[in-house]
Design a protein around this motif. Structure first.
Motif, PDB file in Angstrom:
ATOM      1  N   ASP A 107       0.851  -1.175   0.000  1.00 45.89           N
ATOM      2  CA  ASP A 107       0.000   0.000   0.000  1.00 45.89           C
ATOM      3  C   ASP A 107       0.896   1.237   0.000  1.00 45.89           C
ATOM      4  O   ASP A 107       2.128   1.109   0.080  1.00 45.89           O
ATOM      5  CB  ASP A 107      -0.931   0.009   1.219  1.00 45.89           C
ATOM      6  N   VAL A 118       1.861   5.228   1.474  1.00 44.34           N
ATOM      7  CA  VAL A 118       1.790   6.213   2.556  1.00 44.34           C
ATOM      8  C   VAL A 118       2.352   7.523   2.027  1.00 44.34           C
ATOM      9  O   VAL A 118       3.441   7.550   1.457  1.00 44.34           O
ATOM     10  CB  VAL A 118       2.589   5.757   3.799  1.00 44.34           C
ATOM     11  N   ARG A 119       1.610   8.603   2.222  1.00 42.58           N
ATOM     12  CA  ARG A 119       2.084   9.928   1.811  1.00 42.58           C
ATOM     13  C   ARG A 119       2.629  10.666   3.022  1.00 42.58           C
ATOM     14  O   ARG A 119       2.029  10.642   4.100  1.00 42.58           O
ATOM     15  CB  ARG A 119       0.955  10.740   1.180  1.00 42.58           C
ATOM     16  N   VAL A 120       3.753  11.331   2.826  1.00 43.81           N
ATOM     17  CA  VAL A 120       4.410  12.077   3.898  1.00 43.81           C
ATOM     18  C   VAL A 120       4.577  13.524   3.450  1.00 43.81           C
ATOM     19  O   VAL A 120       5.202  13.787   2.418  1.00 43.81           O
ATOM     20  CB  VAL A 120       5.795  11.484   4.228  1.00 43.81           C
ATOM     21  N   GLU A 151      12.016   3.534   8.685  1.00 49.31           N
ATOM     22  CA  GLU A 151      10.778   2.775   8.483  1.00 49.31           C
ATOM     23  C   GLU A 151      11.050   1.343   8.028  1.00 49.31           C
ATOM     24  O   GLU A 151      10.115   0.545   7.882  1.00 49.31           O
ATOM     25  CB  GLU A 151       9.905   3.476   7.447  1.00 49.31           C
ATOM     26  N   THR A 164       5.748  10.080  -1.361  1.00 49.60           N
ATOM     27  CA  THR A 164       4.951   8.883  -1.102  1.00 49.60           C
ATOM     28  C   THR A 164       5.838   7.663  -1.272  1.00 49.60           C
ATOM     29  O   THR A 164       6.698   7.632  -2.146  1.00 49.60           O
ATOM     30  CB  THR A 164       3.747   8.815  -2.069  1.00 49.60           C
ATOM     31  N   THR A 191       5.997   3.068  -0.579  1.00 52.28           N
ATOM     32  CA  THR A 191       5.212   1.848  -0.397  1.00 52.28           C
ATOM     33  C   THR A 191       5.538   1.185   0.938  1.00 52.28           C
ATOM     34  O   THR A 191       6.641   1.310   1.464  1.00 52.28           O
ATOM     35  CB  THR A 191       5.488   0.825  -1.511  1.00 52.28           C
ATOM     36  N   VAL A 229      -5.102   7.734  -1.189  1.00 45.47           N
ATOM     37  CA  VAL A 229      -4.156   7.203  -0.207  1.00 45.47           C
ATOM     38  C   VAL A 229      -4.835   7.156   1.161  1.00 45.47           C
ATOM     39  O   VAL A 229      -5.349   8.179   1.626  1.00 45.47           O
ATOM     40  CB  VAL A 229      -2.877   8.073  -0.132  1.00 45.47           C
ATOM     41  N   ARG A 244      -3.443   6.474   4.165  1.00 43.18           N
ATOM     42  CA  ARG A 244      -2.647   6.962   5.287  1.00 43.18           C
ATOM     43  C   ARG A 244      -1.735   8.100   4.848  1.00 43.18           C
ATOM     44  O   ARG A 244      -0.995   7.969   3.872  1.00 43.18           O
ATOM     45  CB  ARG A 244      -1.819   5.830   5.892  1.00 43.18           C
ATOM     46  N   GLU A 245      -1.802   9.223   5.574  1.00 49.62           N
ATOM     47  CA  GLU A 245      -0.919  10.360   5.336  1.00 49.62           C
ATOM     48  C   GLU A 245      -0.371  10.843   6.662  1.00 49.62           C
ATOM     49  O   GLU A 245      -1.078  10.863   7.669  1.00 49.62           O
ATOM     50  CB  GLU A 245      -1.680  11.490   4.631  1.00 49.62           C
ATOM     51  N   VAL A 246       0.906  11.227   6.664  1.00 48.40           N
ATOM     52  CA  VAL A 246       1.543  11.704   7.890  1.00 48.40           C
ATOM     53  C   VAL A 246       2.258  13.010   7.614  1.00 48.40           C
ATOM     54  O   VAL A 246       2.579  13.341   6.476  1.00 48.40           O
ATOM     55  CB  VAL A 246       2.538  10.668   8.462  1.00 48.40           C
TER      56      VAL A 246
END
Length: 255
Positions: free
Chosen positions: A38, A40-42, A64, A132, A134, A249, A251-253
């Protein structure tokens, strides 16, 4: 959402855990997580110059437990629109790090990208705004990112000869430019097996008034189901006036 498993739609980048829409050498037209992965955008609290940003991303991915090849999309901010020669030179410099990371071979690049130019408080040098990557996590609806695109056909010898209503910023011209860009977003979404309905964010980049066509060209076709984020910026190449990107997306942090 249908899975984009047709070879003509996307290409697998196995080391990163995602598929991409082949584009030009500097970026792909979009990415989607491969089965078992999946996205994840940061977003960065403060934009970072390109070299510093790459270092921060490298450290973040290491923390990570993700390989550098998991880097699959980014959002950049530049001081001002480039001329065509300057844009090519910048892209060659940008791709050098991706080659070192084992992502690009210098001609094929799976990473999706948006690069725009703030009018107010622009950075002194091209900088990272967000990226972003994976993660190994099965997803019922795999995350995706559609790269930014302006009102010109990409992959040609130049932008000027293929730009919609070049030099015209009248309300009618801006509507036509937006319609072209929206169509390109839909083409890319389709190749990822997605639609506006699956987007979690849609972003528009222009310094011109988009209200005259907001309702009937953007909202009516479903492009603002999750709202629309308007960035007061220019596209990265001189004489382009309107750009969009979008993503889906979960999940974003913020770091």
């Amino acid at each position: 959402m249908n899975k984009p498993d047709q070879p003509q739609a996307t290409t697998l980048f196995a080391p990163g855990g995602y598929r991409y829409i082949p584009g030009v050498f500097q970026y792909s037209a979009g990415v989607i997580a491969a089965p078992g992965f999946d996205l994840v955008r940061v977003r960065l609290r403060e934009i970072l110059p390109l070299a510093e940003g790459f270092e921060r991303i490298e450290a973040f991915l290491g923390k990570e437990g993700r390989p550098l090849t998991s880097f699959c999309a980014c959002e950049l901010r530049s001081p001002a629109p480039f001329d065509e020669a300057g844009f090519r030179a910048f892209n060659r410099l940008y791709v050098e790090t991706l080659q070192r990371w084992g992502i690009s071979d210098g001609e094929t690049n799976p990473v999706a990208r948006t690069n725009v130019c703030p009018i107010i408080d622009p950075p002194a040098t091209p900088s990272f705004y967000a990226f972003t990557f994976t993660v190994e996590r099965p997803a019922e609806r795999p995350g995706f990112v559609v790269a930014g695109s302006g009102e010109s056909v990409e992959g040609k010898a130049n932008y000027r000869d293929h730009t919609i209503r070049l030099g015209d910023i009248s309300p009618e011209a801006m509507r036509e430019k937006a319609r072209f860009v929206l169509g390109e977003m839909e083409r890319r979404l389709s190749r990822l097996g997605a639609s506006w309905r699956e987007t979690s964010a849609v972003q528009a980049y222009t310094i011109h008034d988009l209200h005259p066509f907001l309702a009937d060209e953007i909202v009516a076709r479903g492009a603002a189901g999750s709202g629309l984020t308007w960035h007061y910026t220019r596209p990265p190449v001189v004489d382009l006036e309107f750009e969009m990107d979008c993503r889906g997306v979960a999940r974003e942090v913020l770091i």
